[in-house]
Design an enzyme around this catalytic site. Structure first.
Site, PDB file in Angstrom:
ATOM      1  N   SER A 151      11.978 -41.085 -34.523  1.00 31.90           N
ATOM      2  CA  SER A 151      12.882 -41.347 -33.409  1.00 31.90           C
ATOM      3  C   SER A 151      13.979 -42.298 -33.855  1.00 31.90           C
ATOM      4  CB  SER A 151      12.111 -41.973 -32.239  1.00 31.90           C
ATOM      5  OG  SER A 151      12.994 -42.447 -31.240  1.00 31.90           O
ATOM      6  N   TYR A 164       6.086 -47.153 -28.329  1.00 35.85           N
ATOM      7  CA  TYR A 164       6.427 -45.825 -28.833  1.00 35.85           C
ATOM      8  C   TYR A 164       7.132 -45.927 -30.179  1.00 35.85           C
ATOM      9  CZ  TYR A 164       8.947 -41.344 -29.068  1.00 35.85           C
ATOM     10  OH  TYR A 164       9.460 -40.140 -29.474  1.00 35.85           O
TER      11      TYR A 164
END
Length: 259
Positions: A151, A164
């Site tokens: 990400s 996350y």
């Protein structure tokens, strides 16, 4: 000895986790466009997964959809057996590409995040990636490729994304170690880190919330949020032999987000 002709070479086969929707689905379809067959996983929506199979078949390639919760390592042995049976039906014993894409979202401050939240993220985004890859290593061909999806949030800190992003950061480190240890088998391992993309991930937050979409566009050099078609073709191209010398890299695909 003459080189094997393109027509006589066996079809390449990919395994894509979370391939029934979003970036995973887009990757499966772009692999099909490049002549690659896929075994992909879905968590619960069989109808959605079967629709992807039909799309792949309409493109002239083969696909199999297998149910898998990548957060439950106890199910991996049975999954690998299912993969083996699928490969056998295709007359082969192994596969070429692994894309660890399946994931879950999480948005909460560090203060508000629970132990269960962290456990769930860990099980899917790190433990699941680690052990599913381990279980599939005997089936992946020497000279194959692995792509782990990370990400943009591992580079750009956004409040509410710490757990996350931390798991994705661990995957980026794991990628380098996999590349090191699998080097003798000529298996290249890379990380692809998408920026903010318009999918149903996080409840469609970037796709469906105009304010968030504008914010992403304003901090992106190319002036818009990402689309699935910005990511799937890049992953498919990275797996191709033209990129065989790319290894142990983190490649951000974000249109120049927050530079």
């Amino acid at each position: 000895m003459a080189e094997q002709s393109e027509a006589s070479k066996p079809n390449k086969i990919a395994i894509v986790t979370g391939g029934s929707r979003g970036l995973g689905r887009n990757t499966v379809l772009h692999l099909a466009a490049r002549g690659v067959d896929s075994i992909f996983t879905y968590r619960s929506n069989q109808v959605e997964a079967e629709a992807v199979v039909r799309q792949v078949e309409q493109a002239g390639r083969r696909a199999v959809a297998l149910s898998l919760d990548t957060g439950k390592c106890a199910t991996f042995d049975a999954f690998v057996e299912d993969v083996g049976r699928s490969l056998s039906r295709w007359g082969v014993e192994g596969f070429d590409y692994l894309v660890n894409n399946a994931g879950i979202s999480h948005h909460a401050s560090i203060e508000e995040t629970t132990e269960q939240d962290v456990d769930d993220l860990y099980n899917v985004h790190f433990k699941g990636v680690f052990f599913l890859t381990q279980k599939l290593l005997p089936l992946i061909h020497d000279g194959g490729r692995i792509v782990n999806i990370s990400s943009g949030l591992t580079r750009v800190a956004v409040a509410g994304s710490a757990p996350y992003a931390s798991m994705k950061g661990a995957v980026e480190v794991l990628t380098r170690y996999l590349a090191k240890e699998l080097g003798p088998r000529r298996i290249a391992v890379n990380t692809v880190a998408p920026g903010a993309v318009e999918t149903d991930f996080s409840g469609g937050m970037v796709r469906d919330n105009p304010e968030i979409n504008r914010f992403v566009a304003n901090i992106t050099a190319l002036g818009r949020a990402g689309l699935p078609d910005d990511i799937g073709p890049m992953i498919a191209a990275l797996l191709a032999d033209d990129n065989r010398w790319v290894n142990a890299q983190r490649i951000e695909v974000s249109g120049g987000m927050a530079i």
